[in-house]
Design a protein around this motif. Structure first.
Motif, PDB file in Angstrom:
ATOM      1  N   GLN A 206      75.620  -9.493  63.411  1.00  0.00           N
ATOM      2  CA  GLN A 206      75.305  -9.267  62.002  1.00  0.00           C
ATOM      3  C   GLN A 206      75.295 -10.581  61.230  1.00  0.00           C
TER       4      GLN A 206
ATOM      5  N   LEU B   4      65.985 -18.567  55.477  1.00  0.00           N
ATOM      6  CA  LEU B   4      64.608 -18.459  55.016  1.00  0.00           C
ATOM      7  C   LEU B   4      64.509 -18.688  53.507  1.00  0.00           C
ATOM      8  N   HIS B   5      65.596 -18.428  52.833  1.00  0.00           N
ATOM      9  CA  HIS B   5      65.538 -18.563  51.375  1.00  0.00           C
ATOM     10  C   HIS B   5      65.932 -19.948  50.893  1.00  0.00           C
TER      11      HIS B   5
ATOM     12  N   ASP C 256      70.277 -16.061  59.527  1.00  0.00           N
ATOM     13  CA  ASP C 256      68.872 -16.319  59.765  1.00  0.00           C
ATOM     14  C   ASP C 256      68.047 -16.000  58.520  1.00  0.00           C
ATOM     15  N   GLN C 257      68.333 -14.825  57.921  1.00  0.00           N
ATOM     16  CA  GLN C 257      67.641 -14.437  56.697  1.00  0.00           C
ATOM     17  C   GLN C 257      67.911 -15.431  55.580  1.00  0.00           C
ATOM     18  N   GLU C 258      69.159 -15.828  55.535  1.00  0.00           N
ATOM     19  CA  GLU C 258      69.600 -16.719  54.465  1.00  0.00           C
ATOM     20  C   GLU C 258      68.843 -18.046  54.513  1.00  0.00           C
TER      21      GLU C 258
ATOM     22  N   ARG D 123      79.335 -16.844  58.929  1.00  0.00           N
ATOM     23  CA  ARG D 123      78.249 -17.633  58.352  1.00  0.00           C
ATOM     24  C   ARG D 123      78.742 -18.307  57.089  1.00  0.00           C
TER      25      ARG D 123
ATOM     26  N   MET E  38      72.228 -12.641  62.093  1.00  0.00           N
ATOM     27  CA  MET E  38      71.021 -12.137  61.438  1.00  0.00           C
ATOM     28  C   MET E  38      71.029 -12.484  59.962  1.00  0.00           C
ATOM     29  N   ALA E  39      72.186 -12.298  59.355  1.00  0.00           N
ATOM     30  CA  ALA E  39      72.285 -12.611  57.931  1.00  0.00           C
ATOM     31  C   ALA E  39      72.037 -14.106  57.700  1.00  0.00           C
TER      32      ALA E  39
END
Lengths: 269, 255, 337
Positions: B243, B253-254, B249-251, B205, B246-247
């Motif tokens: 992993q 969002l911010h 994806d979370q990132e 990522r 997912m990271a």
């Protein structure tokens, strides 16, 4: 089938869709127009509408027929059309050119957009006396007025259209090594054409509006001069006849642009 | 003609998108680049094709493109990038015109590439009349017309539905089998990567770093849906990426 | 507001008709809107207002200022102005034909011996030989609009000289002056104070007098709505009385110059409140004196001139052939010369 068996309390789901979707209804416009004209005719005949307020539609028709029979209609129309065509062609061609430049070059954009923004809202009619000094009282000042009037809206619509050209198409052109000029000619220009053409509708309408203004100064013939003269003589029949001719001119040009769109933009389907 | 990426780093406004990517792209093979969203895959492809300049590092061509190659590095875009005002034939002739190929010479090339992509009957059709899969085949035909040394495919099947995607994958394999080409194929779809790639480069990522390069020895022609070897490979890739994905994806969002 | 007073005025008019013996002001508090241009030729109204002649008739006058005669005529028709003074234009005649306006008296006249309207030539045309109205053939003549008094004068003058001229409509006096100064048009005619100011500045040349071609030309007339003329006799007569008193003062002070220098100076000062108010009195005074032309006594109307003008409009096909002098004029108010 069991699915079709329904208990007594079943009822159809009420229809809630529909509406909000303009559907072409043929003849509606004709009915509205006819009703309005008949109302005006009836009103002026009974005296419910005074002849100071509205001319009698049949008198306007007679005035138009007389104008046509006397041959003056063509005299007025031909000079007005030549002013519109010459002035409009100059203004629109220059406008598309400058609009393309603004759309393509950052420096031109930075330099000219404020100028265009400053130029656009100026009532061109206010500049007419100045144009008379610059270009003389004859045709040139009339061309100039119509040209300037159509110039600015064409610029705005053209560079807007260039801005809206799909950038991936430009990148595709670059990725295939197309020359700059090829990209402008084969990708940017056709891509901007829908926007340019719809801007043209506005520009031409402004051109027609300015026709009357252009013929304020030193015009013996022309639809605008005819309308102004009718206004100054408070001759409502001629005034309305002239306005009617302008409306027909507007509808005709809009129809021609529609045809152009159909021909040039058939790829839109 | 081979391509070599040397320590490519790229930044947008101080945000590092790619970091120190070095990669060799051998001739005659398809290299797939995979990675989670926003890892800089598409940016990397634009750097390879010279549509953007890397902030650091360089892309090198090794050797000269073969004779008759009009446009050595040629893209196929995710959204097809067809000119809507030109017919299928016109879209292909567009990329030939600038090379001075017109008339009969152009017709010959157009007929050939349309035949190869099974589009011969649609030469006069406009893009709006074609389905998504057909459009992408036109784009591929257009790319073939310039006889590229390297094809740069940017998620070429992502805008298509699953069935069309399957058909086009088979078409691509068929094309490569008849006439092997060098390809760089960017995708986020692991199934595509294991079906089409001779090698698979996995990016992390953002900032995208090269995490892994996997070679697949199975010939393209023998890879079919449901092949357990490919399934296993796909699972392996997914485990490696999960992993990160997912990271990422979370990132997002911010952001 | 106006609604109430107008209705009130109607009642009062009735009273005035019934009791003509009663001394004025019978019409106390009748509100009137009088249309005016900021020209010396409108001085009679200004004098009547400033010297209280309107008040004495019981008329509460408010001026409405216009930029041109044409909109003033339309304002009378629409009821936004009650009385006004302007040239006979095609527009005014058409409004009269539609039963909206009536001429009730005469105002400004050309009169032999009094400095009247001038014929002007642009400097360029003058140098090219347009040194008198005899040389007008083939020249262009500036007009505001078709059917305006400029059009009438140009047409009559060129006809008298057997000349063919082309008329250039330029809408406004300002535009005409600009075009004349830059040589875009060749000739024009205008009231003396403007003519002299332009010629004095070297911008144009004076090449003749309108009065030589149109003696006793009735330049402007007093007019009102047909409704006022027909149904508000008392009010209309009162207006004309006050207006005529103002005209008398004006003529005595500046045209005949029988009232003495002091009265003349005072008159100039009065008019200066309305005309050339943006210029200092010394400068404006000269223009005001230059512009002084006879305003007819008792608003008498020169019917011969009016008839000639109407005939001309007809010959130019600017108004309908069915229109006669009676359509335009209500002769019951003033003396018809």
């Amino acid at each position: 089938m069991s699915e079709n068996m329904h208990p007594n309390n079943a009822r159809p789901v009420p229809f809630r869709g529909g509406g909000f979707r303009p559907v072409a209804k043929r003849g509606a416009a004709i009915i509205v127009f006819t009703t309005l004209i008949l109302l005006a005719e009836w009103g002026t005949r009974t005296g419910w509408i005074t002849n100071l307020t509205l001319p009698r539609p049949s008198d306007v028709a007679t005035t138009l027929i007389d104008l046509w029979r006397s041959g003056l209609l063509w005299t007025h129309l031909s000079v007005s059309l030549s002013r519109l065509v010459v002035g409009g062609t100059i203004g629109i061609t220059a406008g598309i050119g400058v609009g393309m430049m603004i759309g393509l070059f950052s420096y031109v954009r930075a330099g000219l957009i404020p100028v265009v923004a400053a130029l656009f809202p100026i009532p061109k009619i206010a500049l007419l006396p100045l144009f008379v000094i610059w270009f003389g009282i004859d045709e040139a000042s009339k061309y100039a007025l119509i040209a300037l009037g159509t110039f600015t809206p064409t610029i705005v619509s053209t560079y807007g259209a260039v801005d809206n050209v799909d950038r991936t198409l430009v990148r595709m052109g670059q990725s295939f090594g197309l020359s700059w000029w090829s990209i402008v000619r084969k990708i940017v220009l056709p891509g901007a054409l829908p926007g340019i053409l719809s801007g043209l509708r506005v520009s031409v309408a402004i051109g027609i509006i300015l026709l009357v203004a252009a013929e304020m100064l030193g015009a013996e013939y022309g639809i605008g001069a005819y309308i102004l003269q009718a206004g100054s003589l408070y001759d409502l029949e001629r005034l309305f006849a002239g306005v009617l001719i302008l409306s027909v001119l507007g509808i005709t040009t809009s129809w021609i642009i529609g045809l152009l769109e159909k021909r040039l933009l058939n790829w839109r389907g | 003609m081979d391509l070599t990426l040397e320590n490519i780093t790229h930044r947008y406004d101080g945000l590092t998108v790619l970091e120190d990517v070095s990669l060799h792209i051998p001739a005659g093979q398809i290299l797939c680049i995979i990675g989670p969203s926003g890892c800089g895959k598409s940016t990397l492809l634009r750097l390879i094709g010279g549509l953007e300049q890397p902030s650091a590092g360089q892309v090198l061509q090794l050797g000269t493109p073969p004779a008759g190659c009009l446009n050595p590095l040629t893209y196929v875009f995710q959204d097809f990038a067809l000119l809507p005002w030109r017919s299928v034939g016109g879209n292909i002739s567009l990329v030939l015109e600038d090379h001075g190929i017109r008339g009969a010479a152009a017709d010959k090339i157009i007929d050939d590439v349309l035949a190869r992509t099974k589009l011969s009957d649609f030469r006069a059709a406009l893009p709006r009349q074609l389905s998504g899969g057909m459009k992408q085949r036109v784009a591929i035909a257009r790319a073939l017309a310039v006889n590229p040394a390297v094809m740069l495919l940017d998620e070429p099947l992502s805008a298509l539905d699953a069935q069309t995607r399957e058909l086009l994958m088979e078409d691509l394999i068929g094309l490569w089998q008849r006439q092997p080409f060098t390809g760089v194929y960017v995708t986020h779809n692991l199934a595509e990567a294991v079906r089409l790639g001779h090698r698979i480069a996995v990016l992390s990522r953002r900032p995208g770093r090269l995490r892994d390069v996997i070679d697949i020895d199975i010939p393209l022609g023998e890879r079919h849906i449901g092949d357990p070897r490919l399934e296993a490979l796909q699972t392996r890739l997914w485990d490696a990426m999960k992993q990160e994905a997912m990271a990422a994806d979370q990132e997002l969002l911010h952001v | 507001m106006t609604d109430f007073t107008r209705r009130g005025a109607l009642g009062l008019v009735g009273a005035a008709a019934a009791l003509p013996i009663l001394g004025s002001p019978v019409l106390a508090g009748t509100k009137l809107n009088v249309g005016a241009l900021r020209f010396t030729s409108h001085a009679a109204s200004f004098v009547a207002f400033e010297r209280g002649y309107f008040d004495a008739e019981g008329l509460d006058v408010e001026f409405k200022f216009f930029q041109a005669a044409q909109p003033m005529a339309v304002a009378i028709a629409s009821g936004d102005a009650d009385y006004a003074v302007t040239a006979i234009s095609g527009g005014l005649v058409s409004l009269a034909e539609k039963g909206a306006a009536k001429v009730i008296g005469g105002a400004l006249s050309e009169e032999p011996g009094i400095d009247g309207q001038k014929i002007l030539a642009s400097n360029a045309a003058y140098e090219a030989g347009l040194t008198s109205a005899k040389m007008l053939d083939g020249r262009s003549w500036a007009i505001s609009q078709a059917g305006s008094s400029f059009h009438y004068m140009g047409s009559k003058i060129s006809a008298a000289e057997g000349a063919t001229v082309s008329f250039k409509p330029l809408q406004k006096v300002g535009a005409i002056i600009g075009a004349l100064k830059s040589g875009q048009v060749d000739a024009w005619s205008i009231v003396p104070h403007i003519a002299k100011a332009l010629a004095g500045g070297g911008a144009v040349k004076i090449i003749g007098n309108v009065a030589d071609y149109l003696p006793n030309y009735q330049v402007t007339t007093v007019f009102t709505s047909a409704d006022n003329a027909a149904n508000k006799r008392g009010q209309t007569e009162a207006f004309l009385r006050a207006f005529s008193k103002g005209a008398d003062d004006f003529n005595a002070a500046l045209v005949d110059k029988t009232a003495g220098d002091e009265a003349a100076a005072e008159m100039v000062k009065l008019i200066h409140k309305y005309v050339y108010a943006d210029k200092p009195l010394e400068k404006a005074g000269k223009s005001i004196r230059n512009g002084a032309m006879r305003i007819n006594k008792n608003a008498s109307l020169n019917m011969a001139s009016v008839t000639d003008q109407i005939d001309w409009f007809k010959s130019e096909k600017l108004i309908k052939d069915s229109i006669t002098v009676d359509t335009l004029v209500d002769p019951s108010y003033s003396e018809m010369m």
